[in-house]
Design an enzyme around this catalytic site. Structure first.
Site, PDB file in Angstrom:
ATOM      1  N   HIS A  12      -1.441  14.568  -7.433  1.00  0.00           N
ATOM      2  CA  HIS A  12      -0.922  13.208  -7.662  1.00  0.00           C
ATOM      3  C   HIS A  12      -0.934  12.416  -6.354  1.00  0.00           C
ATOM      4  O   HIS A  12      -0.002  12.494  -5.561  1.00  0.00           O
ATOM      5  CB  HIS A  12       0.496  13.300  -8.235  1.00  0.00           C
ATOM      6  CG  HIS A  12       1.049  11.991  -8.728  1.00  0.00           C
ATOM      7  ND1 HIS A  12       1.407  11.775 -10.040  1.00  0.00           N
ATOM      8  CD2 HIS A  12       1.311  10.825  -8.085  1.00  0.00           C
ATOM      9  CE1 HIS A  12       1.871  10.545 -10.179  1.00  0.00           C
ATOM     10  NE2 HIS A  12       1.830   9.944  -8.997  1.00  0.00           N
ATOM     11  N   GLU A 195      10.069   8.635 -14.117  1.00  0.00           N
ATOM     12  CA  GLU A 195      10.315   8.295 -12.707  1.00  0.00           C
ATOM     13  C   GLU A 195      11.419   7.231 -12.733  1.00  0.00           C
ATOM     14  O   GLU A 195      12.554   7.497 -12.368  1.00  0.00           O
ATOM     15  CB  GLU A 195       9.028   7.778 -12.050  1.00  0.00           C
ATOM     16  CG  GLU A 195       9.180   7.430 -10.572  1.00  0.00           C
ATOM     17  CD  GLU A 195       7.965   6.691  -9.992  1.00  0.00           C
ATOM     18  OE1 GLU A 195       7.159   6.120 -10.753  1.00  0.00           O
ATOM     19  OE2 GLU A 195       7.824   6.681  -8.740  1.00  0.00           O
TER      20      GLU A 195
HETATM   21  N1  ADE Z   1       1.491   3.354  -8.170  1.00  0.00           N
HETATM   22  C1  ADE Z   1       1.495   3.869  -6.944  1.00  0.00           C
HETATM   23  N2  ADE Z   1       2.556   4.664  -6.764  1.00  0.00           N
HETATM   24  C2  ADE Z   1       3.263   4.654  -7.919  1.00  0.00           C
HETATM   25  C3  ADE Z   1       4.460   5.251  -8.354  1.00  0.00           C
HETATM   26  N3  ADE Z   1       5.168   6.063  -7.572  1.00  0.00           N
HETATM   27  N4  ADE Z   1       4.865   5.000  -9.609  1.00  0.00           N
HETATM   28  C4  ADE Z   1       4.165   4.202 -10.394  1.00  0.00           C
HETATM   29  N5  ADE Z   1       3.037   3.603 -10.025  1.00  0.00           N
HETATM   30  C5  ADE Z   1       2.583   3.826  -8.804  1.00  0.00           C
HETATM   31 ZN    ZN Z   2       2.248   7.935  -8.656  1.00  0.00          ZN
END
Ligand code: ADE
Ligand code: ZN
Length: 326
Positions: A12, A195
């Protein structure tokens, strides 16, 4: 214990988000692009919160304008990753930033990135594969155009499709058409969820988009039934602890749920997301996790084997990676 020599697999990593600040400043100068509001006085990327982070991310990315720029970026990023012991990376690549989702232009950008990856592989022994990434807050119509770019270039090198961006924008199901198109083209699927969205966002990504991996997914910890389901279905989480801490999801490393998820049988892996934005590197992630949870090299080896098995690459590449982890 130093983590530098542990061979690492990173699933990721946003390519533009991995751009060193000096790289962006130099390119801004060359191209006379205004990057005021992107850096603080110390020269680091500066933002207030997640939404502001996305703004700064897009402002910095605006200096990257040609396939040659992405060639240079890919080299700079892979050099940095290899210096951290990374042997394989899957990077999120965005046709939005590479020619505005035009398939012909996208092929040129892709070719430039692949050429750089070949050079980095020969020089530093690091392997790169691409995951094409629509950006959620750009909306479902642009995601469909991105899926066309993905379908047109799916193969041994473009191996996956996975959405990023602002989780507050729309629902996963709004992007089901794009994900179906990518799946039919043979791409493997992941999505950012859990997240800034809660457990429901993880459930929706799994059920409505049929992804086999989740970007982050850490907020699944708030729902024990979901944690059991993720473990039972062997969904792999691309966990980016330093990113989560920097963006304020958790106050410190020992509060991060990665160890609890792992103890509950969920398949977790370790990545940096956008390392310079979050003042991190793969070595930094490993060192902090080792300290917070008393994880030793055997734990990290186990996690890297999980990552190798969850990588979207071909089986020959996977075998080589697994051998390197031994
Ligand atoms: N684009 C880049 N980093 C990201 C993240 N942590 N969450 C969502 N989109 C992203
Ligand atoms: Zn990301």
């Amino acid at each position: 214990m130093t983590m530098n020599e542990v061979p690492k697999i990173e699933l990721h990593l946003h390519l533009e988000g991995a751009a060193p600040p000096e790289f962006i400043r130099r390119m801004a100068q060359e191209k006379k692009v205004d990057v005021s509001g992107v850096f603080d006085e110390a020269g680091h990327y500066a933002y207030d919160d997640f939404v502001d982070f996305l703004r700064v991310y897009e402002a910095a990315t605006a200096v990257l304008q040609t396939p040659e720029d992405f060639h240079r970026l890919t080299l700079a990023v892979l050099e940095q990753s290899a210096a951290n012991g990374v042997i394989y990376t899957e990077a999120f690549l965005s046709p939005d930033f590479c020619g505005g989702r035009d398939v012909v232009a996208w092929r040129e950008y892709l070719h430039a990135m692949q050429e750089a990856a070949d050079i980095a592989e020969a020089q530093h022994g690091i392997t790169l594969r691409g995951i094409i990434t629509p950006i959620r807050h750009f909306g479902p119509d642009k995601a469909k155009e991105t899926a066309i770019c993905a379908a047109e270039t799916a193969g041994d090198w473009i191996v996956g499709f996975g959405i990023g961006g602002d989780e507050a924008a729309g629902e996963p199901v709004d992007f089901a058409y794009a994900f179906d198109m990518a799946r039919e083209a043979g791409l493997r699927l992941t999505a950012h969820a859990g997240e800034f969205g809660g457990p429901k966002s993880v459930r929706d990504a799994v059920n409505d988009l049929n992804v086999e991996r989740i970007g982050h997914g850490v907020r699944a910890i708030e729902d024990p039934v979901l944690v059991e389901e993720l473990a039972a279905r062997q969904i792999v989480l691309e966990v980016c602890p330093g990113s989560n801490i920097q963006l304020g999801l958790y106050p410190d490393w020992s509060s991060h749920p990665i160890a609890r998820l792992r103890d509950a049988g969920v398949k977790v892996t370790i990545s940096t997301d956008d390392p310079p934005f979050f003042h991190t590197t793969m070595n930094n992630e490993y060192n902090n996790l080792a300290q917070a949870f008393a994880w030793d090299k055997d734990v990290f080896k186990d996690i890297n084997i999980t990552a190798a098995n969850a990588a979207f690459c071909d089986e020959t590449t996977r075998k080589t990676l697994l051998a390197k982890l031994e």
